[in-house]
Design an enzyme around this catalytic site. Structure first.
Site, PDB file in Angstrom:
ATOM      1  N   ASP A 151       0.800  -1.227   0.000  1.00 24.39           N
ATOM      2  CA  ASP A 151       0.000   0.000   0.000  1.00 24.39           C
ATOM      3  C   ASP A 151       0.832   1.276   0.000  1.00 24.39           C
ATOM      4  O   ASP A 151       0.424   2.282  -0.575  1.00 24.39           O
ATOM      5  CB  ASP A 151      -0.917   0.028   1.234  1.00 24.39           C
ATOM      6  CG  ASP A 151      -2.023  -1.003   1.141  1.00 24.39           C
ATOM      7  OD1 ASP A 151      -2.375  -1.395   0.018  1.00 24.39           O
ATOM      8  OD2 ASP A 151      -2.533  -1.413   2.202  1.00 24.39           O
ATOM      9  N   TYR A 406     -12.827  -2.134  -2.953  1.00 24.06           N
ATOM     10  CA  TYR A 406     -13.358  -0.959  -2.275  1.00 24.06           C
ATOM     11  C   TYR A 406     -14.565  -0.420  -3.051  1.00 24.06           C
ATOM     12  O   TYR A 406     -14.707  -0.631  -4.260  1.00 24.06           O
ATOM     13  CB  TYR A 406     -12.303   0.132  -2.193  1.00 24.06           C
ATOM     14  CG  TYR A 406     -11.262  -0.054  -1.107  1.00 24.06           C
ATOM     15  CD1 TYR A 406     -11.086  -1.271  -0.453  1.00 24.06           C
ATOM     16  CD2 TYR A 406     -10.439   1.000  -0.721  1.00 24.06           C
ATOM     17  CE1 TYR A 406     -10.132  -1.427   0.535  1.00 24.06           C
ATOM     18  CE2 TYR A 406      -9.481   0.863   0.268  1.00 24.06           C
ATOM     19  CZ  TYR A 406      -9.329  -0.356   0.891  1.00 24.06           C
ATOM     20  OH  TYR A 406      -8.382  -0.504   1.869  1.00 24.06           O
TER      21      TYR A 406
END
Length: 470
Positions: A151, A406
């Protein structure tokens, strides 16, 4: 023909040519004058917006075919100035969802220079809507795509590009540098926020109008992070939810109120929500609602309700018995407004959203309760307040044979409607960890908006064949 006749003939010819030349000159002059003064008949021109008093914009049109230059002065009045967004309209009634955009980034990236991204979203401004995402600083086919499952790195940046296109090095612009972000337009200009730096000492840089305005240091030394979808502004005030602290224990969440990129007020999280990450926010009726991720305990989502004029907030949990985080247990008999509902494995949570509007409430969730696969929208009247509220209709967005990821809310607040039409996007993750035959982790995007009509369901999955990348 004698000499006198020749002279007369030549003279007559010369006079005729002179008259013709004179007439051409007069016609050319008339054309120039006509083009100069008939500004109202010219096509629409994109004129820069000016936030001051009356000003003059000069447009120079070169027409090489007719060999003239036409200089037009257009006076801009105060009536054309931008104003701060006002969230007074209600949400539109929604009975189903229609397709808005799908970028097919992974499919196109099999044979084109497409950037590796994740954490995408959409955000609109007075000119239209754009796609946003956190780039990994490499393309799908680039050798640096190895390791993009991680990330946080110094190579990530918030980028934006025209809605519907696939992100490439040639059509994107960098909004700010970092590995966590949010961005929104207040009606006058865009504010973008990016977090970057090491886990134990990250910082945020707040950009407004294309310039860095404010810096925010870490306050808990544990991955300062923010929404990963658009923030929302009302009368120039743009609240943003930020968290610093553990992902699996109590963390320090703050609601920070910005105006033109400058901090107006900071509030510590108040209310019953026990853990807040990755909020999806929207505004209507003068109120901003953020539906978030409890990564510590709750399979039911926390809700933050913000009054942007008073710069105050409260928090609770979505009351409905319909659980919308992933992973999650089976839906219980009753929901809980004041405490997290635990259970579900192995994943602690995923970014999600809801539109909470009484009888007109919709919740989004993965179809699988254990993994990020499939996606569906459920109409759940009074989901915000009723612990026994359940779905009365549903629409499949991605079937359960395909990966999702997401999801988040956005609205085109400048659309010419009497209400704000809810929209949402779903991240379609491909690559690692689920598809380990490739070295990268990236996504494409699908976005849909509300419809008053009752439309059919279809699966808007990513559609790329991973075998083509091996």
């Amino acid at each position: 023909m004698n000499p006198n006749q020749k002279i007369i003939c030549i003279s007559a010819t010369g006079m005729t040519l002179s008259v013709v030349s004179l007439l051409v000159g007069i016609a050319n002059l008339g054309l120039n004058i006509g083009l100069h003064y008939k500004v109202g008949d010219t096509p629409n021109v994109n004129i820069p917006n000016v936030n001051g008093t009356n000003s003059t914009t000069t447009i120079i049109n070169n027409n090489t075919q007719n060999n003239f230059t036409n200089i037009t002065n257009i006076i801009q009045s105060k009536g054309g100035e931008r104003t701060f967004l006002n969230l007074t309209k209600p949400l539109c009634e929604v009975n189903s969802w229609h397709i808005l955009s799908k970028d097919n980034a992974i499919r196109i990236g099999e044979d084109a220079h497409i950037l590796v991204t994740r954490e995408p979203y959409l955000s609109c401004d007075p000119q239209g809507c754009r796609m946003f995402a956190l780039s990994q600083g490499t393309t799908l086919r680039g050798r640096h795509a190895n390791g993009t499952i991680h990330d946080r790195s110094p190579f990530r940046a918030l980028i934006s590009w025209e809605m519907g296109q696939a992100p490439s090095p040639y059509n994107t612009r960098v909004e700010c540098i970092g590995w966590s972000s949010t961005s929104c337009h207040d009606g006058m200009s865009r504010m973008s926020i990016c977090m970057s730096g090491p886990n134990n000492n990250a910082s945020a840089v707040v950009w407004y109008g294309g310039r860095p305005i404010t810096e925010i240091p870490s306050w808990a030394g544990n991955i300062l992070r923010t929404q990963e979808s658009e923030c929302v502004c009302h009368k120039g005030v743009c609240p943003v939810v930020m968290t610093d602290g553990p992902a699996n224990n109590r963390a320090a969440t703050k609601i920070i109120y910005f105006k033109e990129g400058k901090i107006q007020k900071i509030e510590e999280l108040a209310g019953n929500a026990q853990h807040i990450e990755e909020c999806s926010c929207y505004g209507a009726g003068g109120v901003i609602k953020c539906i978030c991720r409890d990564n510590w305990k709750g399979a039911n989502r926390p809700v933050i309700t913000i009054d942007p004029e008073m710069m105050t907030h409260t928090s609770k949990y979505l009351c409905s018995k319909v659980l919308t985080d992933t992973s999650r247990p089976n839906d219980p008999t009753n929901g809980n407004c004041d405490a997290p509902i635990t259970g579900g494995s192995p994943d602690p949570g995923v970014k999600g959203f809801a539109f909470l509007d009484g009888e007109n409430s919709w919740l989004g969730r993965t179809i699988s309760k254990d993994s990020r696969s499939g996606y569906e929208m459920l109409k759940v009247p009074n989901a915000e307040t009723d612990i026994q509220s359940g779905p009365i209709s549903n629409q499949v967005i991605v079937n359960n044979q395909n990966w999702s990821g997401y999801s988040g809310a956005f609205i085109d607040y400048w659309a010419n409607k009497e209400c704000f039409n809810p929209c949402f996007y779903v991240e379609l993750i491909r690559g690692r960890p689920k598809e380990s035959s490739v070295l990268w982790t990236s996504n494409s995007i699908v976005a849909l908006c509300g419809s008053k009509k009752r439309l059919g369901s279809w699966s808007w999955h990513d559609g790329a064949e991973i075998i083509y990348f091996e």
